[in-house]
Write a protein that holds these residues in place. Structure first.
Motif, PDB file in Angstrom:
ATOM      1  N   ASP A  60       2.277   1.630  -3.453  1.00 23.50           N
ATOM      2  CA  ASP A  60       1.240   2.118  -4.354  1.00 23.50           C
ATOM      3  C   ASP A  60       1.014   3.620  -4.169  1.00 23.50           C
ATOM      4  O   ASP A  60       0.827   4.353  -5.140  1.00 23.50           O
ATOM      5  CB  ASP A  60      -0.087   1.382  -4.126  1.00 23.50           C
ATOM      6  CG  ASP A  60      -0.052  -0.035  -4.665  1.00 23.50           C
ATOM      7  OD1 ASP A  60       0.899  -0.382  -5.417  1.00 23.50           O
ATOM      8  OD2 ASP A  60      -0.968  -0.816  -4.320  1.00 23.50           O
ATOM      9  N   SER A  61       1.044   4.078  -2.902  1.00 24.86           N
ATOM     10  CA  SER A  61       0.813   5.501  -2.664  1.00 24.86           C
ATOM     11  C   SER A  61       1.967   6.338  -3.219  1.00 24.86           C
ATOM     12  O   SER A  61       1.754   7.410  -3.752  1.00 24.86           O
ATOM     13  CB  SER A  61       0.577   5.759  -1.171  1.00 24.86           C
ATOM     14  OG  SER A  61       1.687   6.253  -0.521  1.00 24.86           O
ATOM     15  N   ASN A  86       0.831  -1.197   0.000  1.00 26.80           N
ATOM     16  CA  ASN A  86       0.000   0.000   0.000  1.00 26.80           C
ATOM     17  C   ASN A  86       0.873   1.258   0.000  1.00 26.80           C
ATOM     18  O   ASN A  86       0.589   2.225  -0.716  1.00 26.80           O
ATOM     19  CB  ASN A  86      -0.942  -0.014   1.208  1.00 26.80           C
ATOM     20  CG  ASN A  86      -1.953   1.095   1.141  1.00 26.80           C
ATOM     21  OD1 ASN A  86      -2.669   1.228   0.158  1.00 26.80           O
ATOM     22  ND2 ASN A  86      -2.010   1.902   2.195  1.00 26.80           N
ATOM     23  N   HIS A 124       3.952   5.434  -5.764  1.00 26.40           N
ATOM     24  CA  HIS A 124       3.886   5.335  -7.234  1.00 26.40           C
ATOM     25  C   HIS A 124       2.731   6.166  -7.802  1.00 26.40           C
ATOM     26  O   HIS A 124       2.861   6.771  -8.856  1.00 26.40           O
ATOM     27  CB  HIS A 124       3.772   3.885  -7.687  1.00 26.40           C
ATOM     28  CG  HIS A 124       4.971   3.069  -7.336  1.00 26.40           C
ATOM     29  ND1 HIS A 124       6.262   3.486  -7.524  1.00 26.40           N
ATOM     30  CD2 HIS A 124       5.063   1.829  -6.780  1.00 26.40           C
ATOM     31  CE1 HIS A 124       7.110   2.566  -7.107  1.00 26.40           C
ATOM     32  NE2 HIS A 124       6.403   1.545  -6.641  1.00 26.40           N
ATOM     33  N   SER A 125       1.615   6.234  -7.092  1.00 20.25           N
ATOM     34  CA  SER A 125       0.488   6.998  -7.599  1.00 20.25           C
ATOM     35  C   SER A 125       0.771   8.499  -7.533  1.00 20.25           C
ATOM     36  O   SER A 125       0.278   9.250  -8.359  1.00 20.25           O
ATOM     37  CB  SER A 125      -0.794   6.669  -6.838  1.00 20.25           C
ATOM     38  OG  SER A 125      -0.727   7.140  -5.513  1.00 20.25           O
ATOM     39  N   HIS A 126       1.597   8.934  -6.583  1.00 15.86           N
ATOM     40  CA  HIS A 126       1.947  10.352  -6.486  1.00 15.86           C
ATOM     41  C   HIS A 126       3.029  10.730  -7.490  1.00 15.86           C
ATOM     42  O   HIS A 126       3.082  11.860  -7.932  1.00 15.86           O
ATOM     43  CB  HIS A 126       2.410  10.701  -5.059  1.00 15.86           C
ATOM     44  CG  HIS A 126       1.294  10.781  -4.090  1.00 15.86           C
ATOM     45  ND1 HIS A 126       0.737   9.672  -3.503  1.00 15.86           N
ATOM     46  CD2 HIS A 126       0.577  11.830  -3.621  1.00 15.86           C
ATOM     47  CE1 HIS A 126      -0.240  10.038  -2.697  1.00 15.86           C
ATOM     48  NE2 HIS A 126      -0.371  11.348  -2.752  1.00 15.86           N
ATOM     49  N   THR A 127       3.889   9.799  -7.851  1.00 16.36           N
ATOM     50  CA  THR A 127       4.961  10.112  -8.803  1.00 16.36           C
ATOM     51  C   THR A 127       4.488  10.013 -10.243  1.00 16.36           C
ATOM     52  O   THR A 127       5.104  10.587 -11.114  1.00 16.36           O
ATOM     53  CB  THR A 127       6.181   9.172  -8.599  1.00 16.36           C
ATOM     54  OG1 THR A 127       5.760   7.822  -8.760  1.00 16.36           O
ATOM     55  CG2 THR A 127       6.802   9.381  -7.238  1.00 16.36           C
ATOM     56  N   HIS A 128       3.371   9.309 -10.480  1.00 12.17           N
ATOM     57  CA  HIS A 128       2.851   9.151 -11.830  1.00 12.17           C
ATOM     58  C   HIS A 128       1.696  10.111 -12.126  1.00 12.17           C
ATOM     59  O   HIS A 128       1.176  10.119 -13.219  1.00 12.17           O
ATOM     60  CB  HIS A 128       2.405   7.708 -12.078  1.00 12.17           C
ATOM     61  CG  HIS A 128       3.525   6.734 -12.102  1.00 12.17           C
ATOM     62  ND1 HIS A 128       4.436   6.618 -11.073  1.00 12.17           N
ATOM     63  CD2 HIS A 128       3.921   5.814 -13.031  1.00 12.17           C
ATOM     64  CE1 HIS A 128       5.317   5.677 -11.355  1.00 12.17           C
ATOM     65  NE2 HIS A 128       5.022   5.172 -12.550  1.00 12.17           N
ATOM     66  N   ALA A 129       1.290  10.866 -11.151  1.00 11.54           N
ATOM     67  CA  ALA A 129       0.139  11.735 -11.342  1.00 11.54           C
ATOM     68  C   ALA A 129       0.518  13.071 -11.894  1.00 11.54           C
ATOM     69  O   ALA A 129       1.577  13.522 -11.942  1.00 11.54           O
ATOM     70  CB  ALA A 129      -0.599  11.919 -10.021  1.00 11.54           C
TER      71      ALA A 129
END
Length: 115
Positions: free
Chosen positions: A107-108, A104, A110-115
């Motif tokens: 994922d958090s 988790n 990776h989701s902030h670096t890909h946004a």
């Protein structure tokens, strides 16, 4: 338990421990006696549980004492070892189960670096 970092249990140390806080020591001894008394679970089963928990908490005194008590209550060597394997699986299983926390977190990130 030879050549251990843990001091040997002695009657003198046990007595000193009781003398320092006698009411609490007596309450703990009464609690322990009640917990390990036969009830819905028999004494052998309770000692096998204690052997497993002692391995999870990694208390050498509890491992030694409860293994001997389990044997005295009728547990076979095989039953004791099975209880230890249950403890090993549960300890390993806890690490595995908690991997979702790490996943988790990843994922958090990776989701902030890909946004």
């Amino acid at each position: 338990m030879t050549d251990s970092v843990y001091p040997k249990r002695t009657p003198e140390l046990s007595r000193r421990r009781r003398e320092l806080v006698p009411e609490t020591a007596a309450a703990f001894e009464a609690f322990s006696a009640q917990v390990f008394k036969a009830g819905e679970l028999d004494e052998k089963t309770k000692q096998l549980i204690a052997v497993a928990v002692a391995h999870v908490t990694q208390c050498p005194y509890c491992i030694d004492g409860h293994t001997k008590l389990a044997s005295r209550k009728g547990a076979s060597d095989e039953e004791i070892m099975e209880a230890i394997w249950v403890a090993a699986e549960m300890r390993a299983g806890g690490a595995f189960a908690h991997s979702v926390v790490a996943l988790n977190a990843l994922d958090s990130i990776h989701s902030h670096t890909h946004a």
